[in-house]
Scaffold this active site. Structure first.
Site, PDB file in Angstrom:
ATOM      1  N   ASP A  40       2.472   3.481   3.214  1.00  0.00           N
ATOM      2  CA  ASP A  40       2.084   2.749   4.403  1.00  0.00           C
ATOM      3  C   ASP A  40       2.179   1.269   4.032  1.00  0.00           C
ATOM      4  OD1 ASP A  40       0.927   2.238   6.976  1.00  0.00           O
ATOM      5  OD2 ASP A  40      -0.967   1.858   5.969  1.00  0.00           O
ATOM      6  N   LYS A  41       2.161   0.395   5.034  1.00  0.00           N
ATOM      7  CA  LYS A  41       2.266  -1.030   4.721  1.00  0.00           C
ATOM      8  C   LYS A  41       0.915  -1.721   4.650  1.00  0.00           C
ATOM      9  CE  LYS A  41       3.125  -4.371   7.574  1.00  0.00           C
ATOM     10  NZ  LYS A  41       3.663  -5.335   8.553  1.00  0.00           N
TER      11      LYS A  41
END
Length: 350
Positions: A40-41
């Site tokens: 995920d970022k």
């Protein structure tokens, strides 16, 4: 009885002390099979704190004045974006209304003002729809005054200090890296593939597609919206800053937040398998040699007792190598944040 438990215990305790906490029995064994890591970022590859990248004046207001008007509006909001403007000089804005999930409107010097995403501002202007930023960087926030678009603020999260080095280390191990987003972070870090604009369900579907290709996947995230994706991974890892539920459902927790420990944990898993095989071969070989001699009466009881004790000691000492080797590798290959110097500055764009 000692060959496997001692190796697994030594490796687990060592990784926990370094900041990587396995929470399931299968975690350490499964890590060695990982060939793809999906990130995920926000809050994972980035710090989870938004900051202002750039201000683009598009009308009669200067950058400074546009920021002051925006700060005057955002001081009436509790959205995380409002923190970007905290501490800035703010113009007095009255009659502010919060349009949930869209933006803010108010009155500045008797003129209507609005700030929000592109579609929201388009409904509060008499001019053409604001253009899409050419570089597609982060979040674009727009300001309109009296029906005219006056400025665009580019906002994004700061990349973690060790993210670039961690990605490079994983790739050098032959592990594919994927980010569930499609922006500048993937380009700056050199991530192999970026998937943008996907819902949690679409992300889970993508992971299931990778699994159908017989990929062994690690999913790293920190939010509740990552739970569906994490459920579809071979090993799920939650950041130390993740929500309690995310940590509870994860197979491991990155307590320290150091992304470099992902490669360290995978290395430890592979080393643990090797140590277990060595211990099993030693135990098997020793017993095949010693038991027939003892049964034939060729080995006195006192020597048999010493021999069995020494055999157990060899197994334990061999397992303890995992702790020593991991600590030495962490100290040399994965330095603490203060020791990375100029390389780390480049990783954050500083």
């Amino acid at each position: 009885s000692l060959a496997t438990p001692t190796a697994l215990t030594s490796a687990t305790l060592t990784q926990r002390n370094l900041g990587f906490q396995p929470t399931r029995r299968h975690t350490l064994e499964s890590l060695g099979e990982i060939d793809t890591i999906v990130f995920d970022k926000t809050g994972t590859l980035t710090e989870g704190r938004l900051h202002l990248l750039d201000t683009k004046p598009l009308g009669s207001l200067s950058s400074e004045k546009a920021l002051a008007v925006a700060a005057g509006l955002e001081r009436h909001s509790e959205h995380p974006i409002s923190r970007v403007f905290t501490g800035m000089t703010a113009e007095a804005v009255s009659d502010v209304h919060n349009h949930l999930g869209e933006g803010l409107t108010g009155q500045w010097q008797g003129r209507p003002v609005a700030i929000g995403h592109r579609e929201f501002i388009a409904t509060h202007t008499t001019a053409d729809t604001p253009p899409v930023p050419e570089d597609g960087t982060g979040i674009d926030l727009w300001l309109s005054v009296d029906g005219q678009v006056e400025a665009c603020f580019l906002i994004d999260d700061r990349i973690r200090d060790d993210a670039r080095e961690a990605i490079h280390t994983l790739q050098s191990r032959g592990i594919a890296t994927i980010m569930l987003s499609g922006d500048r972070v993937a380009r700056e870090l050199g991530i192999d593939r970026a998937i943008g604009g996907a819902s949690p369900e679409a992300k889970l579907s993508y992971l299931q597609g990778l699994a159908d290709e017989d990929r062994k996947i690690m999913m790293v995230g920190d939010g509740l919206n990552d739970l569906p994706s994490m459920a579809g991974a071979t090993v799920s890892v939650a950041m130390g800053s993740a929500t309690d539920l995310t940590q509870y459902r994860a197979d491991a927790i990155l307590l320290s937040g150091r992304l470099s420990l992902l490669a360290s944990a995978i290395d430890a898993s592979r080393a643990t398998r090797l140590i277990i095989r060595q211990n099993m071969l030693w135990a098997l070989g020793y017993n095949l040699l010693a038991l027939p001699l003892a049964a034939a009466g060729l080995v006195p009881p006192w020597l048999a007792a010493i021999g069995m004790s020494l055999s157990s000691l060899v197994v334990v000492l061999n397992a303890l190598r995992l702790s020593r080797d991991a600590r030495e590798k962490d100290a040399t290959s994965f330095p603490e944040p203060g020791e990375q110097g100029q390389h780390k500055m480049s990783a954050t764009g500083g």
